[in-house]
Write an enzyme that holds these catalytic residues in place. Structure first.
Site, short mmCIF file in Angstrom:
data_model
loop_
_atom_site.label_atom_id
_atom_site.label_comp_id
_atom_site.label_asym_id
_atom_site.label_seq_id
_atom_site.Cartn_x
_atom_site.Cartn_y
_atom_site.Cartn_z
CB SER A 182 0.25 3.28 4.71
OG SER A 182 1.14 2.22 4.97
CE LYS A 211 0.29 1.49 8.96
NZ LYS A 211 -0.22 2.01 7.68
CB SER A 227 -1.13 5.97 7.20
OG SER A 227 -0.61 4.96 8.05
CB SER A 277 -0.93 0.01 1.23
OG SER A 277 -0.19 0.35 2.40
#
Length: 228
Positions: A35, A89, A182, A33
C-alpha cells in the site's frame, strides 16, 4: 514460582524496560503490504518515533500529553478506526482542511496538487496478475514536508474521485502512496488523533520477502523524507 522470579529478575526487568521503550519511546514496524509503494516495500522494517505526537502511559494507549502536531506528508502508523489493525499511511489532510480528489488529483483548500512523471513498472496484484504501474512525484500545493513519489495502477478499479469534505477537529485523512491499492481513509474513514501511534522516520533493515529473502542493503538506514 517465587524462586524462578528471583532467579530471573534481571531478565524480567529487561523485558519490562524493553516493553516500556517500545510502547512509549520508539518502535519498529514491518511492512506487510504494497500500500505504500514505491516508497516502502514488503520486507522493509521502519523505525517509528512514538514521541513525535503524543506521550502515552507505558504499555497502554492512554495519552498523557501532546508533543507535536502531524504535518501533511508525514508517514504515520496508527490503529485503524475500522478494526484496530495497525496501518502505515501518509497524512494528506489536517483538521480544518477541505480536501477532494478528481481523477487521482488531490485538491486541498482549493489548491490542486501537481504531478511529474517518474516512470512506470510492473506489480502483481492478487488475482488480477501482473499489471502496469505509473509512478509520479506529487507536490501538494497546500504545503508538505517535501514532494513524494506515488504510484497508480490504471487497470485497477479504484476510488479515484471523492467529493469535497472538511476534516473535523482532531482527525486526519490518510492515503497510501500506492493510490489504487491501499485501504486508507477512502475506505476506513478519517483517523482520530487518539489512534495515532507515531511518525515513521527511516528504514532500519529490508529483505526481499517475496523473492529470495536476500537483504536489500541499499535500503538500510534510508531516510523516508529524502529523495531517493
Amino acid at each position: 514460582m517465587q524462586g524462578w522470579i528471583r532467579a530471573n529478575k534481571g531478565f524480567l526487568l529487561f523485558l519490562t524496560l524493553f516493553g516500556i521503550f517500545r510502547t512509549a519511546v520508539a518502535d519498529w514496524n514491518p511492512i506487510p503490504s504494497a500500500s505504500m509503494h514505491p516508497n516502502l516495500l514488503e520486507g522493509d522494517v521502519v523505525l517509528v518515533n512514538r514521541l513525535a505526537y503524543n506521550v502515552k502511559l507505558p504499555l497502554t494507549d492512554i495519552v498523557l500529553g501532546h508533543t507535536g502536531e502531524p504535518q501533511r506528508g508525514d508517514i504515520v502508523t496508527f490503529s485503524s478506526p475500522q478494526d484496530g489493525t495497525r496501518l502505515i499511511k501518509r497524512v494528506i489532510a489536517l483538521p480544518g482542511d477541505r480536501v477532494e480528489m478528481r481523477d487521482e488529483q488531490l485538491i486541498i483548500n482549493g489548491q490542486p496538487s501537481s504531478y511529474a512523471l517518474l516512470g512506470d513498472g510492473r506489480e502483481t496484484v492478487g488475482a488480477a496478475g501482473t499489471l502496469r504501474t505509473v509512478q509520479l512525484r506529487e507536490t501538494m500545493a497546500a504545503g508538505a514536508a517535501a514532494p513524494h513519489a506515488i504510484q497508480l495502477l490504471p487497470q485497477v478499479n479504484a476510488r479515484r474521485n471523492f467529493a469535497p469534505i472538511t476534516v473535523p477537529p482532531g482527525q486526519y485523512m490518510m492515503l497510501g502512496d500506492n493510490r489504487d491499492n491501499s485501504a486508507d481513509s477512502r475506505y476506513i474513514g478519517l483517523v482520530p488523533r487518539a489512534l495515532l501511534i507515531g511518525r515513521a522516520v527511516r528504514v532500519l533493515a529490508s529483505a526481499d520477502i517475496q523473492g529470495n529473502w536476500h537483504p536489500r542493503t541499499e535500503r538500510f538506514g534510508m531516510d523516508l523524507y529524502s529523495p531517493h
